[in-house]
Design a protein around this motif. Structure first.
Motif, short mmCIF file in Angstrom:
data_model
loop_
_atom_site.label_atom_id
_atom_site.label_comp_id
_atom_site.label_asym_id
_atom_site.label_seq_id
_atom_site.Cartn_x
_atom_site.Cartn_y
_atom_site.Cartn_z
N ARG A 168 6.27 -12.34 3.25
CA ARG A 168 6.24 -10.96 3.24
C ARG A 168 7.22 -10.24 4.19
O ARG A 168 7.25 -9.21 4.27
CB ARG A 168 4.70 -10.58 3.86
CG ARG A 168 3.71 -11.05 3.46
CD ARG A 168 3.12 -10.24 2.48
NE ARG A 168 1.99 -10.78 1.71
CZ ARG A 168 1.10 -10.01 0.81
NH1 ARG A 168 1.46 -8.49 1.18
NH2 ARG A 168 0.23 -10.67 0.00
N GLU A 215 -5.30 3.66 5.97
CA GLU A 215 -4.78 3.23 4.72
C GLU A 215 -3.60 4.16 4.32
O GLU A 215 -2.51 3.67 3.81
CB GLU A 215 -5.78 2.86 3.46
CG GLU A 215 -6.71 1.75 4.20
CD GLU A 215 -7.72 1.20 3.02
OE1 GLU A 215 -7.30 1.58 1.64
OE2 GLU A 215 -8.73 0.46 3.20
N GLU A 238 -2.39 -4.52 3.43
CA GLU A 238 -2.70 -5.43 2.20
C GLU A 238 -3.57 -6.76 2.90
O GLU A 238 -3.17 -6.82 4.01
CB GLU A 238 -1.30 -6.13 1.89
CG GLU A 238 -0.33 -4.84 1.18
CD GLU A 238 0.70 -5.47 0.38
OE1 GLU A 238 0.73 -6.75 -0.20
OE2 GLU A 238 1.80 -4.91 0.44
N THR A 243 -0.14 -6.43 6.98
CA THR A 243 -1.01 -7.28 6.19
C THR A 243 -1.84 -7.80 7.18
O THR A 243 -1.50 -8.28 8.21
CB THR A 243 0.20 -8.34 5.67
OG1 THR A 243 1.26 -7.91 4.63
CG2 THR A 243 -0.55 -9.55 4.90
#
Length: 296
Positions: free
Chosen positions: A254, A229, A235, A193
């Motif tokens: 998270r 990715e 994210e 993230t």
């Protein structure tokens, strides 16, 4: 900010972890061991016997006290040596000033990563902002993985990175942090993230908040190359408010196992100026996962 090539694997050939043999040092040793095993690193475990340990001892007892300290440290190091079987490692029982000894070991063994524990909020204030860990935190040339007092329970069953949070402000120091976050995510096959935190200075009139938000989100997407990715499923999150609070909140939401921060330090060796020292201090002392600080 330039894109980070996923073809570049960070090199962690030599990892140093310092221990004082306290229970709070155990999580740092476990994380250092896990990283050394994953990267096939040479792990150096150091304990420093400092003159300060006998500073209050009457002169007539210096000899016997020093001998007892030496014997106890040797026994502890032998126990750690046994627990590290299966990982290439060396035990370093050093004498002298703690910072000077750690600094010398970093230079001598060309250390790529330092792992250290902190000892609670009160101790952290002393340990990070005025003692040995402050020197390590702001002066060593390599990244530092800090394992705070709230991380202990997390390593039950063995430490593992499953979700990494990278906080970035798009500065040059963040580029180095991205390299480490991407490489660790790839190595441990984790989620990743990316977080950018805005505050009131980012919304000076006549700026449109929605336009700024879209721009920040677009910049976050450009930080990670598209070929990364498929395996790390990054994210992207943009938040508003206090940087340290938002980093900690997102890390909790998270279930982050690692927080990665870019760090810019003053040329004269002063406190961190990126994610100001107070922010880094707050994140380290309150995070329930390790915090990796990467220098610019």
């Amino acid at each position: 900010m330039k894109l980070v090539s996923t073809m570049t694997r960070i090199a962690l050939k030599n990892v140093l972890v310092a221990t004082d043999f306290s229970p709070l040092s155990e999580p740092a040793l476990l994380w250092a061991k896990a990283i050394a095993r994953r990267y096939e690193s040479q792990l150096y475990v150091t304990h420093v016997i400092s003159p300060a340990e006998t500073a209050l001892v009457p002169p007539e007892y210096w000899g016997s006290t020093q001998e007892a300290i030496e014997e106890a440290a040797t026994r502890e190091m032998e126990g750690l040596d046994t627990n590290l079987r299966g990982v290439a490692h060396k035990m370093l029982l050093q004498h002298g000033g703690v910072w000077e000894s750690i600094s010398a070991a970093i230079e001598k063994f060309k250390i790529d990563l330092v792992v250290m524990a902190t000892h609670g909020r009160e101790g952290l204030g002393r340990f990070i902002l005025g003692s040995i860990a402050e020197e390590v935190f702001r002066r060593v040339p390599c990244p530092v993985l800090t394992v705070g007092p709230r991380v202990t329970a997390q390593v039950i069953g063995g430490p593992e990175f499953r979700q990494i949070l990278l906080a970035t402000n798009f500065g040059p120091e963040s580029l180095a942090a991205v390299r480490y976050a991407v490489s660790l995510a790839q190595e441990f096959k984790t989620g990743l993230t990316l977080l950018n935190v805005m505050d009131e200075k980012d919304f000076e009139p006549p700026a449109d908040p929605q336009v700024i938000l879209q721009n920040r989100m677009g910049r976050l997407h450009k930080v990670i190359p598209s070929d990364a990715e498929p395996w790390c499923a990054p994210e992207f999150v943009v938040e508003f408010g206090n940087a340290s609070e938002q980093i900690l909140n997102v890390a909790q939401e998270r279930n982050a196992d690692l927080i990665v921060l870019g760090a810019k330090f003053a040329a004269h060796g002063g406190a961190a100026t990126h994610l100001a020292s107070a922010t880094a201090h707050t994140v380290v002392s309150h995070a329930t996962c390790p915090v990796l600080t990467v220098r610019a």
